[in-house]
Design an enzyme around this catalytic site. Structure first.
Site, short mmCIF file in Angstrom:
data_model
loop_
_atom_site.label_atom_id
_atom_site.label_comp_id
_atom_site.label_asym_id
_atom_site.label_seq_id
_atom_site.Cartn_x
_atom_site.Cartn_y
_atom_site.Cartn_z
N HIS A 180 44.28 36.11 38.65
CA HIS A 180 44.35 37.57 38.72
C HIS A 180 42.95 38.14 38.49
O HIS A 180 42.18 37.61 37.68
CB HIS A 180 45.33 38.12 37.67
CG HIS A 180 45.60 39.57 37.89
ND1 HIS A 180 44.75 40.55 37.42
CD2 HIS A 180 46.59 40.21 38.56
CE1 HIS A 180 45.23 41.74 37.80
NE2 HIS A 180 46.35 41.55 38.49
N LEU A 208 53.56 42.95 34.27
CA LEU A 208 53.65 43.96 33.20
C LEU A 208 52.36 44.02 32.36
O LEU A 208 52.22 44.89 31.50
CB LEU A 208 54.87 43.69 32.31
CG LEU A 208 56.22 43.67 33.04
CD1 LEU A 208 57.35 43.41 32.05
CD2 LEU A 208 56.48 44.97 33.80
N LYS A 209 51.45 43.11 32.64
CA LYS A 209 50.13 43.07 31.96
C LYS A 209 50.29 43.17 30.43
O LYS A 209 51.16 42.51 29.87
CB LYS A 209 49.22 44.15 32.55
CG LYS A 209 49.10 44.01 34.07
CD LYS A 209 48.02 44.84 34.70
CE LYS A 209 47.99 44.61 36.20
NZ LYS A 209 46.96 45.34 36.89
N GLU A 236 45.01 41.02 46.37
CA GLU A 236 44.89 42.23 45.57
C GLU A 236 43.43 42.69 45.57
O GLU A 236 42.62 42.14 44.79
CB GLU A 236 45.31 41.95 44.12
CG GLU A 236 46.75 41.52 43.97
CD GLU A 236 47.26 41.83 42.56
OE1 GLU A 236 48.23 42.58 42.45
OE2 GLU A 236 46.69 41.33 41.58
P1 13P Z 1 48.56 48.22 39.99
O1 13P Z 1 49.88 48.17 40.70
O2 13P Z 1 48.60 48.95 38.69
O3 13P Z 1 47.47 48.69 40.90
O4 13P Z 1 48.19 46.72 39.59
C1 13P Z 1 48.31 45.73 40.55
C2 13P Z 1 48.16 44.41 39.91
O5 13P Z 1 47.11 44.09 39.36
C3 13P Z 1 49.29 43.50 39.93
O6 13P Z 1 48.93 42.22 39.53
#
Ligand code: 13P
Length: 241
Positions: free
Chosen positions: A88, A7-8, A157
């Site tokens: 991350h 959810l950042k 990622e």
């Molecule tokens: P998005 O799904 O917004 O591209 O982000 C991916 C992410 O950084 C998950 O940790």
């Protein structure tokens, strides 16, 4: 499979509680047996009884002490949190965490038996420098990491795919995941612009054991749908055995 929501820096404590409760109730009602993880903003960390596992987006390698702006295990224990995201790309590239610092953090939380979701992935210029250079770059992110750790989950990622709406082709995801599986047998998630529209396809790829979702996970109904896709795919796989 493992379906994770990062959810950042979004949602208040109240909004997060509502989100987790809605997700929990969906999972219970739909009998989802997949592993569902949610990483809320630090100020929204809370205890949760149920199937949804709450993890921390970050923490310092300490129990407590003088580390302004950080939290340690004392704060995580308050909410019985035993899951952490490490490496991350936003922490590597925006906050400047080095591989050395990440290894220290990894080892600290490994010693405590935490479930660790460890992220790797290349920036655009590295991707554009060719496959060999790209795999070399990703390999450096495995340096110092115990790839056999039993509670390890790895998330691939690509930095250029995060929050951009761009994704590698399915063939690329499959081929990179296949290479990465040679480095570690840990469950391997894909992350980077996963949406309800492409989640099913990504989850169906060989060597993809789940997804780590950012922006699209902010819509709880979208994230629920993705959990359901994972369940459907697993059910189908079981039927075919
Ligand atoms: P998005 O799904 O917004 O591209 O982000 C991916 C992410 O950084 C998950 O940790």
């Amino acid at each position: 499979m493992i379906i994770a929501a990062n959810l950042k820096t979004n949602f208040t404590r109240k909004e997060t509680e509502k989100y987790v409760n809605e997700l929990e109730s969906y999972i219970q009602t739909k009998n989802i047996t997949q592993e569902v993880l949610v990483f809320p903003a630090m100020s929204s960390l809370d205890s949760h009884d149920g199937k949804v596992i709450i993890g921390s987006q970050n923490a310092y390698a300490t129990q407590n002490g003088a580390f302004t702006g950080e939290i340690g295990t004392e704060q995580l224990e308050e909410f019985k949190i035993k899951t952490i995201l490490i490496g991350h790309s936003e922490r590597r590239h925006i906050l400047g965490e080095t591989q050395e610092e990440l290894v220290k953090k990894f080892n600290f939380y490994k010693e405590l038996g935490f479930k660790i979701v460890y992220c790797v992935g290349e920036p655009l210029e590295v991707r554009e420098s060719g496959n060999e250079k790209m795999m070399e770059y990703i390999s450096t992110q495995y340096e110092g990491i115990d790839t056999n750790y039993e509670n390890l989950i790895i998330a691939y990622e690509p930095v250029w795919a995060i929050g951009t709406g761009l994704t590698p082709t399915s063939e690329d995801i499959e081929s990179i995941h296949t290479d990465l599986k040679n480095k570690s047998k840990a469950p391997l998630l894909y992350g980077g612009s996963v949406k309800v529209t492409n989640a099913k396809e990504v989850l169906s790829l060989n060597n993809v054991n789940g997804i780590l979702v950012g922006s699209a996970a902010l819509y709880v109904e979208h994230f629920c749908t993705m959990c359901n896709y994972a369940q459907e795919i697993e059910n189908k796989n079981k039927e075919n055995i």
